[in-house]
Design an enzyme around this catalytic site. Structure first.
Site, PDB file in Angstrom:
ATOM      1  N   TRP A   1       0.814  -1.206   0.000  1.00 48.55           N
ATOM      2  CA  TRP A   1       0.000   0.000   0.000  1.00 48.55           C
ATOM      3  C   TRP A   1       0.851   1.261   0.000  1.00 48.55           C
ATOM      4  O   TRP A   1       0.363   2.361  -0.258  1.00 48.55           O
ATOM      5  CB  TRP A   1      -0.922   0.009   1.221  1.00 48.55           C
ATOM      6  CG  TRP A   1      -0.207   0.266   2.525  1.00 48.55           C
ATOM      7  CD1 TRP A   1       0.882  -0.384   3.014  1.00 48.55           C
ATOM      8  CD2 TRP A   1      -0.535   1.260   3.501  1.00 48.55           C
ATOM      9  NE1 TRP A   1       1.239   0.126   4.238  1.00 48.55           N
ATOM     10  CE2 TRP A   1       0.388   1.138   4.557  1.00 48.55           C
ATOM     11  CE3 TRP A   1      -1.546   2.224   3.581  1.00 48.55           C
ATOM     12  CZ2 TRP A   1       0.352   1.954   5.683  1.00 48.55           C
ATOM     13  CZ3 TRP A   1      -1.581   3.037   4.714  1.00 48.55           C
ATOM     14  CH2 TRP A   1      -0.632   2.897   5.737  1.00 48.55           C
ATOM     15  N   ASP A   2       2.160   1.087   0.282  1.00 51.61           N
ATOM     16  CA  ASP A   2       3.084   2.219   0.296  1.00 51.61           C
ATOM     17  C   ASP A   2       2.927   3.078  -0.955  1.00 51.61           C
ATOM     18  O   ASP A   2       2.946   4.304  -0.890  1.00 51.61           O
ATOM     19  CB  ASP A   2       4.540   1.728   0.339  1.00 51.61           C
ATOM     20  CG  ASP A   2       4.839   0.820   1.502  1.00 51.61           C
ATOM     21  OD1 ASP A   2       3.899   0.292   2.119  1.00 51.61           O
ATOM     22  OD2 ASP A   2       6.033   0.610   1.769  1.00 51.61           O
TER      23      ASP A   2
ATOM     24  N   GLU B   1       0.797  -2.594  12.578  1.00 50.75           N
ATOM     25  CA  GLU B   1       0.927  -4.049  12.594  1.00 50.75           C
ATOM     26  C   GLU B   1       1.253  -4.598  13.977  1.00 50.75           C
ATOM     27  O   GLU B   1       1.458  -5.799  14.128  1.00 50.75           O
ATOM     28  CB  GLU B   1       1.979  -4.478  11.575  1.00 50.75           C
ATOM     29  CG  GLU B   1       1.544  -4.192  10.136  1.00 50.75           C
ATOM     30  CD  GLU B   1       2.633  -4.509   9.133  1.00 50.75           C
ATOM     31  OE1 GLU B   1       3.801  -4.685   9.542  1.00 50.75           O
ATOM     32  OE2 GLU B   1       2.321  -4.574   7.929  1.00 50.75           O
TER      33      GLU B   1
ATOM     34  N   LYS C   1       3.347   0.299  16.197  1.00 51.67           N
ATOM     35  CA  LYS C   1       4.477   0.291  15.273  1.00 51.67           C
ATOM     36  C   LYS C   1       4.525   1.592  14.486  1.00 51.67           C
ATOM     37  O   LYS C   1       5.589   2.100  14.167  1.00 51.67           O
ATOM     38  CB  LYS C   1       4.365  -0.903  14.315  1.00 51.67           C
ATOM     39  CG  LYS C   1       5.534  -1.045  13.348  1.00 51.67           C
ATOM     40  CD  LYS C   1       5.322  -2.219  12.404  1.00 51.67           C
ATOM     41  CE  LYS C   1       6.481  -2.355  11.431  1.00 51.67           C
ATOM     42  NZ  LYS C   1       6.233  -3.399  10.402  1.00 51.67           N
ATOM     43  N   GLN C   2       3.344   2.107  14.150  1.00 55.10           N
ATOM     44  CA  GLN C   2       3.296   3.336  13.362  1.00 55.10           C
ATOM     45  C   GLN C   2       1.976   4.052  13.590  1.00 55.10           C
ATOM     46  O   GLN C   2       1.030   3.493  14.140  1.00 55.10           O
ATOM     47  CB  GLN C   2       3.443   3.027  11.873  1.00 55.10           C
ATOM     48  CG  GLN C   2       2.264   2.298  11.258  1.00 55.10           C
ATOM     49  CD  GLN C   2       2.500   1.966   9.797  1.00 55.10           C
ATOM     50  OE1 GLN C   2       3.298   1.090   9.498  1.00 55.10           O
ATOM     51  NE2 GLN C   2       1.834   2.654   8.913  1.00 55.10           N
TER      52      GLN C   2
END
Length: 778
Positions: free
Chosen positions: A361-362, A488, A583-584
């Site tokens: 998806w980046d 994630e 994580k983000q």
């Protein structure tokens, strides 16, 4: 310990190049990534030509991959079946140079002077080394490399040698099949790194070579892809090869000659790759036909970058170190995307094998904003590559018992390649990423042909997936269960806020289409699902919850030593999943992308809560956190997050730059400048600006290709200036007020925005921005 900024005598500040003035052992692999060259189709790592000086040499072609059957320890229906991995194509950057019997290498020879440059203005890699040979001679070697752009499969290499006295030179130029040699780019316990094939991958189908000219071809063992390679050598003076060797794994040509003082030995190595189906033998001939001489390739690269910087450059005033890093990031974006064609954009571009060369998806969330506004034709090609995957995406949707299309979380060929479904297939939000990028392109490009050709179908098929994946609950709201959001470290949850917010956008965008393929019943269901979408909210904290249960999780122990990060390499997933640790950015990202759906107070309280519990273990996080920090008034945190994102690879802060550039992060740097400090927002009634220029910056300038115009944006402290450089006038919003922008510069004064300093201490852990700065300083 920092790499680039820690020693500015070794890596001097320069506005449009990366320079290294002194060789030191120990960081060769990272520098091979930083000095790589590429065009989105073909990539060559910045490896020194001597074998003893290379750590992870390699050449890559976007989409050229091998497949294998995934062996699950415990099988289940619908698991990914086919692994895919980008391949090392035969590498042509190899030389051995013997002077009077001494094999020159940085590892074993005496170096009097050293320097190499990656020039952003020309795309040229240059390495010049002066050696003191054991025979007493002083010899200088100069190597240049560049990849083609019009001829995207071509590579030019020039090697020059001069000496201060007569010497005997023994020079070998080699073509090495690295894929079928033991490599060091795999690790059993780091999922970010590339794996390794058990058997032989590249099988030769043509091996021809004579007098320094080679025509070679291979076919992959399982995927059946073919590769052709043509290599020619040319010299300024008549030079006859001493020996030509042709082999499936290493072909070479050797020259033995006397060099006299005052003369220059110059070898030009022209290389051409061709990939495709059909007859692999013929591909070598196809490559030969496409070959161009080195001067033509150098000229192509220089022309490309002259045109590129004319519209894609971002300049700041008074910050030379930051300016250099910005240009390196923008240069990497060009190298990863310029000539990708109808392929996707790998997570590492074509600079390395990290993440197996997969498309995530980046590309839609982090790269398509940059492409849409700097190279719309390339943005369309990426979306067309997704559209080409629709047949397989429909099959995958049926396999997962949903309608429409379900795109793979990670892939090269359109099949799901993620063997760990909890952090792979469960990330259904990739569908909304594709829909979001599609809608942005349609909004920003004025490309009337795209919607009927591909755009509408991408929006419709993803909307159908959401409508069938979710359900109307007893509370009357629409729920989406069993998904994983961008974070994630929290997997397979119910009503992930990011997923629901983006699905809502997807459903409404599809429902707004005037398309005969949409039934009235479908349109009504999509509208109702979007209108009644459940968004978890904690009334006590007055914060949107990342999912239905996130606020009930046990807080993470923030006394955990930094050596235990990233957590994914040190803790079982189940340990991480049961804790409140990210994580983000997840909820924060949702509020950035759907900026009109949340109030400033919503965004600030979410940032205050989630920023301190975000580890930054993902390179996708810092840029988003910085953008939102800028919007809600945390100027210091915004600049620190941006700086961390800017130097992720240049300082190797995540310890895996050796595997290639973090291309999504470089796209995030573009967004940090344009959407963060310039406050640009799109897909609303008008292009919108709400600038937040850092206090120490004198100015920021960039251009946007928007709705058929080229818009020049110039920021200074207290004002924004807008000019239509080409095209018709355009109406924009600046902090809520409408302005008509023409070819006459419009200057709008800006009231100062209060800087709230650092975020409120909502969480109990070390704030992520502090972690980032601490990691850079370590």
């Amino acid at each position: 310990m920092a790499l680039i900024t820690d020693d500015r005598t070794r890596f001097p500040v320069a506005p449009s190049s990366l320079l290294e003035t002194r060789h030191e052992p120990g960081d060769a692999g990272t520098l091979e990534t930083l000095f790589a060259i590429g065009n989105g189709h073909l990539g060559v790592r910045g490896t020194h030509w001597a074998a003893d000086d290379a750590e992870l040499p390699g050449t890559f072609i976007n989409g050229f991959h091998e497949t294998w059957d995934i062996k699950h320890a415990e099988n289940a229906y619908g698991f990914a079946r086919t692994g895919q991995r980008i391949l090392y194509v035969p590498d042509t950057t190899n030389f051995t140079v013997n002077i009077d019997g001494e094999a020159l290498s940085l590892a074993g020879s005496t170096v009097l002077d050293y320097g190499r440059t990656l020039d952003f203005d020309s795309g040229l890699y240059l390495s010049r080394i002066t050696w003191l040979c054991r025979s007493g001679a002083t010899v200088t070697t100069t190597e240049r490399r560049a990849v083609g752009f019009e001829s995207r499969g071509c590579l030019a290499i020039t090697l020059e040698i001069t000496a201060d006295r007569e010497v005997y030179a023994d020079i070998t130029s080699s073509i090495i099949n690295r894929q079928d040699r033991a490599t060091g780019d795999h690790s059993d316990d780091d999922p970010r790194r590339s794996g390794h094939h058990a058997g032989r991958v590249l099988h030769p189908v043509r091996l021809d070579g004579d007098a320094g000219s080679f025509r070679l071809a291979w076919q992959t063992a399982e995927s059946g892809q073919q590769l052709g390679l043509a290599v020619d050598h040319w010299f300024t003076t008549a030079t006859t090869p001493f020996e030509t060797v042709v082999d499936q794994d290493e072909s070479s040509v050797r020259y033995i000659l006397a060099l006299t003082p005052g003369t220059t030995f110059r070898m030009e190595k022209t290389v051409s790759y061709a990939v495709g189906g059909g007859d692999a033998v013929d591909l070598a001939g196809t490559a030969a036909v496409a070959m161009k001489n080195v001067d033509a390739i150098y000229a192509e690269a220089a022309t490309h970058y002259r045109n590129y910087w004319a519209t894609a450059d971002i300049t700041i005033k008074g910050q030379p170190e930051i300016q250099q890093a910005i240009r390196w990031n923008l240069f990497q974006l060009a190298q990863a995307t310029a000539r990708a064609g109808v392929a996707g954009i790998p997570a590492k571009g074509v600079s390395g094998s990290g993440y197996e060369g997969h498309y995530f998806w980046d590309q839609e969330v982090y790269l398509l904003p940059y492409l849409t506004y700097t190279n719309p034709a390339a943005a369309r090609q990426v979306l067309e590559s997704r559209h080409g995957m629709l047949p397989l995406a429909r099959q995958r949707a049926a396999e997962l018992n949903v309608d429409g299309a379900l795109f793979p979380w990670r892939t090269i060929n359109g099949l799901e390649a993620s063997a760990y479904y909890a952090a792979g297939t469960a990330q259904f939000h990739i569908a909304s990423a594709i829909a979001f990028a599609t809608h942005r392109y349609m909004w920003a490009s004025n490309d009337d042909s795209f919607e009927p050709a591909a755009g509408a179908e991408l929006l419709i098929e993803t909307a159908r997936m959401w409508a069938s994946l979710g359900f109307f609950g007893k509370d009357g709201q629409f729920h989406i269960h069993g998904v994983t959001g961008p974070d994630e470290y929290t997997a397979v949850v119910n009503d992930n806020l990011y997923t629901n917010v983006m699905a809502r956008f997807n459903l409404l965008a599809a429902a707004a289409l005037d398309d005969p393929r949409i039934t009235d019943e479908e349109r009504d269901v999509w509208t109702q699902a979007a209108t009644r979408m459940h968004l978890p909210y904690d009334q006590d904290l007055q914060v949107y919850s990342q999912d239905n249960d996130f606020m009930t999780l046990e807080p993470w122990d923030w006394t955990t030593p930094r050596s235990k990060y990233p957590l994914l390499l040190n803790y079982h997933p189940l340990v991480i999943y049961r804790h409140q640790v990210l994580k983000q950015a997840d909820t924060v990202l949702a509020m950035f992308l759907q900026w009109q759906d949340f109030s400033v107070e919503d965004k600030r309280r979410a940032f205050d809560f989630y920023d301190p519990i975000t580890t930054g273990d993902s390179t996708l996080s810092a840029c988003v956190q910085g953008i939102m920090a800028a919007e809600v008034g945390y100027g210091q945190a915004a600049l620190e997050h941006f700086t961390h994102a800017l130097f992720i690879d240049l300082e190797n802060t995540h310890g895996n730059t050796v595997d290639g550039v973090h291309i999504a992060s470089t796209g995030g740097v573009w967004s940090s400048l344009v959407s963060g400090f310039a406050g640009y927002r799109d897909q609303g009634p008008l292009p919108h600006f709400d600038p937040r220029l850092p206090a120490g910056w004198e100015g920021l300038s960039f251009q946007l290709n928007i709705q058929g115009r080229l818009l020049l944006v110039q920021l200074e402290q207290g004002a924004i200036s807008l000019t239509v450089a080409s095209g018709a006038p355009v109406e924009v919003s600046v902090r809520g007020r409408k302005h008509l922008v023409t070819d006459q510069t419009l200057r709008v004064g800006l009231e100062p925005v209060a800087d709230l300093g650092m975020p409120s201490p909502f969480g109990t852990g070390l704030p992520a921005h502090a972690v980032a700065v601490e990691a850079m300083a370590a």
